[in-house]
Design a protein around this motif. Sequence first.
Motif, PDB file in Angstrom:
ATOM      1  N   VAL A  11      -1.572   0.375 -15.841  1.00  0.00           N
ATOM      2  CA  VAL A  11      -1.581   2.105 -15.838  1.00  0.00           C
ATOM      3  C   VAL A  11      -1.883   2.506 -17.103  1.00  0.00           C
ATOM      4  CG1 VAL A  11       0.017   4.056 -15.462  1.00  0.00           C
ATOM      5  CG2 VAL A  11       0.162   1.749 -14.038  1.00  0.00           C
ATOM      6  N   LYS A  12      -2.510   3.579 -17.050  1.00  0.00           N
ATOM      7  CA  LYS A  12      -2.964   4.425 -18.643  1.00  0.00           C
ATOM      8  C   LYS A  12      -2.054   5.503 -18.533  1.00  0.00           C
ATOM      9  CE  LYS A  12      -7.645   2.877 -17.839  1.00  0.00           C
ATOM     10  NZ  LYS A  12      -7.497   2.117 -16.576  1.00  0.00           N
ATOM     11  N   VAL A  13      -2.261   6.047 -19.794  1.00  0.00           N
ATOM     12  CA  VAL A  13      -1.384   7.411 -20.172  1.00  0.00           C
ATOM     13  C   VAL A  13      -2.000   8.485 -19.156  1.00  0.00           C
ATOM     14  CG1 VAL A  13      -0.867   8.964 -22.023  1.00  0.00           C
ATOM     15  CG2 VAL A  13      -0.910   6.464 -22.611  1.00  0.00           C
ATOM     16  N   GLY A  14      -0.938   9.117 -18.891  1.00  0.00           N
ATOM     17  CA  GLY A  14      -1.539  10.271 -18.058  1.00  0.00           C
ATOM     18  C   GLY A  14      -1.602  10.044 -16.598  1.00  0.00           C
ATOM     19  N   ASP A  15      -1.622   8.684 -16.063  1.00  0.00           N
ATOM     20  CA  ASP A  15      -1.759   8.487 -14.749  1.00  0.00           C
ATOM     21  C   ASP A  15      -0.467   8.909 -13.803  1.00  0.00           C
ATOM     22  OD1 ASP A  15      -4.066   7.430 -15.128  1.00  0.00           O
ATOM     23  OD2 ASP A  15      -3.432   5.140 -14.907  1.00  0.00           O
ATOM     24  N   GLU A  16      -0.782   9.560 -12.754  1.00  0.00           N
ATOM     25  CA  GLU A  16       0.465  10.048 -12.087  1.00  0.00           C
ATOM     26  C   GLU A  16       0.452   8.906 -10.814  1.00  0.00           C
ATOM     27  OE1 GLU A  16       1.501  14.244 -10.705  1.00  0.00           O
ATOM     28  OE2 GLU A  16       0.281  13.415  -9.040  1.00  0.00           O
ATOM     29  N   ILE A  17       1.866   8.361 -10.608  1.00  0.00           N
ATOM     30  CA  ILE A  17       2.141   7.443  -9.723  1.00  0.00           C
ATOM     31  C   ILE A  17       2.895   8.333  -8.671  1.00  0.00           C
ATOM     32  CG2 ILE A  17       3.312   5.326  -9.268  1.00  0.00           C
ATOM     33  CD1 ILE A  17       2.711   4.427 -12.137  1.00  0.00           C
ATOM     34  N   THR A  18       2.767   7.892  -7.423  1.00  0.00           N
ATOM     35  CA  THR A  18       3.329   8.530  -6.424  1.00  0.00           C
ATOM     36  C   THR A  18       3.644   7.750  -5.145  1.00  0.00           C
ATOM     37  OG1 THR A  18       3.793  10.669  -4.891  1.00  0.00           O
ATOM     38  CG2 THR A  18       1.446   9.788  -5.369  1.00  0.00           C
ATOM     39  N   LEU A  19       4.377   8.024  -4.198  1.00  0.00           N
ATOM     40  CA  LEU A  19       4.549   7.459  -2.669  1.00  0.00           C
ATOM     41  C   LEU A  19       3.392   7.893  -1.845  1.00  0.00           C
ATOM     42  CD1 LEU A  19       7.972   7.190  -1.911  1.00  0.00           C
ATOM     43  CD2 LEU A  19       6.601   5.075  -2.453  1.00  0.00           C
ATOM     44  N   ARG A  20       2.562   7.133  -1.126  1.00  0.00           N
ATOM     45  CA  ARG A  20       1.586   7.645  -0.086  1.00  0.00           C
ATOM     46  C   ARG A  20       2.444   8.891   0.910  1.00  0.00           C
ATOM     47  NH1 ARG A  20       0.535   2.645   4.157  1.00  0.00           N
ATOM     48  NH2 ARG A  20       2.592   2.329   4.701  1.00  0.00           N
ATOM     49  N   LEU A  51       8.541  13.377  -5.193  1.00  0.00           N
ATOM     50  CA  LEU A  51       8.625  11.790  -5.601  1.00  0.00           C
ATOM     51  C   LEU A  51       7.364  11.523  -6.436  1.00  0.00           C
ATOM     52  CD1 LEU A  51       9.566  10.832  -1.903  1.00  0.00           C
ATOM     53  CD2 LEU A  51      10.880  11.032  -3.934  1.00  0.00           C
ATOM     54  N   LYS A  52       7.181  12.131  -7.560  1.00  0.00           N
ATOM     55  CA  LYS A  52       6.077  11.712  -8.407  1.00  0.00           C
ATOM     56  C   LYS A  52       6.608  11.393  -9.779  1.00  0.00           C
ATOM     57  CE  LYS A  52       2.798  14.969  -6.387  1.00  0.00           C
ATOM     58  NZ  LYS A  52       1.894  16.166  -6.382  1.00  0.00           N
ATOM     59  N   ALA A  53       6.047  10.601 -10.741  1.00  0.00           N
ATOM     60  CA  ALA A  53       6.347  10.164 -11.993  1.00  0.00           C
ATOM     61  C   ALA A  53       4.900   9.978 -12.926  1.00  0.00           C
ATOM     62  CB  ALA A  53       7.031   9.290 -11.888  1.00  0.00           C
ATOM     63  N   THR A  54       4.961  10.274 -14.020  1.00  0.00           N
ATOM     64  CA  THR A  54       3.816   9.981 -14.918  1.00  0.00           C
ATOM     65  C   THR A  54       4.200   9.168 -16.008  1.00  0.00           C
ATOM     66  OG1 THR A  54       3.055  12.264 -14.210  1.00  0.00           O
ATOM     67  CG2 THR A  54       1.978  11.388 -16.150  1.00  0.00           C
ATOM     68  N   LEU A  55       3.258   8.264 -16.583  1.00  0.00           N
ATOM     69  CA  LEU A  55       3.306   7.635 -17.731  1.00  0.00           C
ATOM     70  C   LEU A  55       2.890   8.424 -18.981  1.00  0.00           C
ATOM     71  CD1 LEU A  55       3.846   4.959 -19.422  1.00  0.00           C
ATOM     72  CD2 LEU A  55       1.465   4.350 -18.923  1.00  0.00           C
ATOM     73  N   GLY A  58       0.579  -1.092   0.052  1.00  0.00           N
ATOM     74  CA  GLY A  58      -0.063   0.026  -0.057  1.00  0.00           C
ATOM     75  C   GLY A  58       0.825   1.327  -0.014  1.00  0.00           C
ATOM     76  N   HIS A  59       2.063   1.203  -0.468  1.00  0.00           N
ATOM     77  CA  HIS A  59       3.026   2.400  -0.378  1.00  0.00           C
ATOM     78  C   HIS A  59       2.602   3.361  -1.515  1.00  0.00           C
ATOM     79  CE1 HIS A  59       5.362   1.182   3.171  1.00  0.00           C
ATOM     80  NE2 HIS A  59       5.656  -0.029   2.367  1.00  0.00           N
ATOM     81  N   ILE A  60       1.938   2.772  -2.646  1.00  0.00           N
ATOM     82  CA  ILE A  60       1.985   3.476  -4.096  1.00  0.00           C
ATOM     83  C   ILE A  60       0.553   3.906  -4.145  1.00  0.00           C
ATOM     84  CG2 ILE A  60       1.847   3.256  -6.438  1.00  0.00           C
ATOM     85  CD1 ILE A  60       4.733   3.130  -4.871  1.00  0.00           C
ATOM     86  N   ARG A  61       0.490   5.175  -4.738  1.00  0.00           N
ATOM     87  CA  ARG A  61      -0.815   5.853  -5.178  1.00  0.00           C
ATOM     88  C   ARG A  61      -0.855   6.329  -6.587  1.00  0.00           C
ATOM     89  NH1 ARG A  61      -1.888   4.256  -0.964  1.00  0.00           N
ATOM     90  NH2 ARG A  61      -2.463   5.360   0.971  1.00  0.00           N
ATOM     91  N   VAL A  62      -2.093   5.896  -7.259  1.00  0.00           N
ATOM     92  CA  VAL A  62      -2.004   6.266  -8.706  1.00  0.00           C
ATOM     93  C   VAL A  62      -3.226   7.347  -8.847  1.00  0.00           C
ATOM     94  CG1 VAL A  62      -2.697   5.393 -11.107  1.00  0.00           C
ATOM     95  CG2 VAL A  62      -1.485   3.940  -9.066  1.00  0.00           C
ATOM     96  N   ASN A  63      -2.909   8.272  -9.330  1.00  0.00           N
ATOM     97  CA  ASN A  63      -3.882   9.426  -9.243  1.00  0.00           C
ATOM     98  C   ASN A  63      -4.311   9.851  -8.110  1.00  0.00           C
ATOM     99  OD1 ASN A  63      -3.491   9.949 -12.202  1.00  0.00           O
ATOM    100  ND2 ASN A  63      -5.062   8.203 -12.415  1.00  0.00           N
ATOM    101  N   VAL A 105      13.201   5.796 -18.767  1.00  0.00           N
ATOM    102  CA  VAL A 105      12.751   5.685 -20.077  1.00  0.00           C
ATOM    103  C   VAL A 105      12.029   6.954 -20.657  1.00  0.00           C
ATOM    104  CG1 VAL A 105      12.773   3.104 -20.236  1.00  0.00           C
ATOM    105  CG2 VAL A 105      10.899   4.486 -19.086  1.00  0.00           C
ATOM    106  N   PRO A 106      11.873   6.932 -21.841  1.00  0.00           N
ATOM    107  CA  PRO A 106      11.364   8.170 -22.546  1.00  0.00           C
ATOM    108  C   PRO A 106       9.782   8.437 -22.595  1.00  0.00           C
ATOM    109  CG  PRO A 106      12.085   6.848 -24.448  1.00  0.00           C
ATOM    110  CD  PRO A 106      12.516   6.573 -23.327  1.00  0.00           C
ATOM    111  N   TYR A 107       9.198   7.288 -22.056  1.00  0.00           N
ATOM    112  CA  TYR A 107       7.589   7.416 -21.884  1.00  0.00           C
ATOM    113  C   TYR A 107       7.390   7.746 -20.413  1.00  0.00           C
ATOM    114  CZ  TYR A 107       8.886   2.346 -21.236  1.00  0.00           C
ATOM    115  OH  TYR A 107       9.591   1.371 -21.018  1.00  0.00           O
ATOM    116  N   ILE A 108       8.433   7.996 -19.379  1.00  0.00           N
ATOM    117  CA  ILE A 108       8.049   8.282 -18.218  1.00  0.00           C
ATOM    118  C   ILE A 108       8.534   9.636 -17.757  1.00  0.00           C
ATOM    119  CG2 ILE A 108       8.732   7.782 -15.791  1.00  0.00           C
ATOM    120  CD1 ILE A 108       8.467   4.788 -16.598  1.00  0.00           C
ATOM    121  N   GLU A 109       7.978  10.415 -17.152  1.00  0.00           N
ATOM    122  CA  GLU A 109       8.292  11.744 -16.911  1.00  0.00           C
ATOM    123  C   GLU A 109       8.547  11.786 -15.238  1.00  0.00           C
ATOM    124  OE1 GLU A 109       7.102  16.514 -16.942  1.00  0.00           O
ATOM    125  OE2 GLU A 109       5.955  14.966 -18.172  1.00  0.00           O
ATOM    126  N   LYS A 110       9.547  12.214 -14.756  1.00  0.00           N
ATOM    127  CA  LYS A 110       9.646  12.254 -13.347  1.00  0.00           C
ATOM    128  C   LYS A 110       9.410  13.795 -13.175  1.00  0.00           C
ATOM    129  CE  LYS A 110      12.993   8.858 -11.785  1.00  0.00           C
ATOM    130  NZ  LYS A 110      14.258   8.318 -10.669  1.00  0.00           N
TER     131      LYS A 110
END
Length: 199
Positions: free
Chosen positions: A130-139, A169-173, A114-119, A160-165
């Motif tokens: 995970v879908k395009v535009g989803d933001e992944i972060t730590l709780r 502590l957030k990153a997006t596909l 349960g450490h991860i949050r999606v949007n 990788v080029p399809y991920i933006e940090k």
Amino acid sequence: MAKMMGPRFKQSRRLGLNVCGHPKANKRMGKGLARNDKKLTEYGMQLLEKQRLRAYYGVMERQFRTYVEKALRQKERTTGDALVMMLETRLDNLVYRMGFASSIRQARQMVVHGHIRVNGNKVDIPSYAVKVGDEITLRERSQKVEMFKSNFESSFLGVVPYIEKKEGLKATLTRMPERNEVPIEIQDSLVVEFYSRLI
């Protein structure tokens, strides 16, 4: 929930490929130890590539076969590309690619615990697509854990080029990955050929 639990380095030596992503996995990989050092039949080569791809993503056989069946039904991409794209956009894999974890196993454990949050929402299913535009972060609580912070900030993986940090502590596909951008050494056409005789 079934998962791969065998020794990672031993698995890499057997498959003749660093499937766990650890920089020291190849250290004791001597000539003649791996299956690809032996003369393989066409079926043997297909089986080896299938096992390598499964090992890269830590997916069990039944779930892997489901991915193959879905990939066969896709019309926009070749079956091999569609298969790799679905595996690459699993939540546990993207947590690893984004640098939150130092291995896919650690990423999977982070998701399950349960450490991860999606949007902003808790997701504890490693195979979540995970879908395009989803933001992944730590709780919020997990952002104070030093190991997670240092993993994210000093990840030895090139992003990788399809991920933006992002900061905090957030990153997006940002888009779906192209096959040539996915950093795995697999002939996915052989995996498709292996299953084409079974499905």
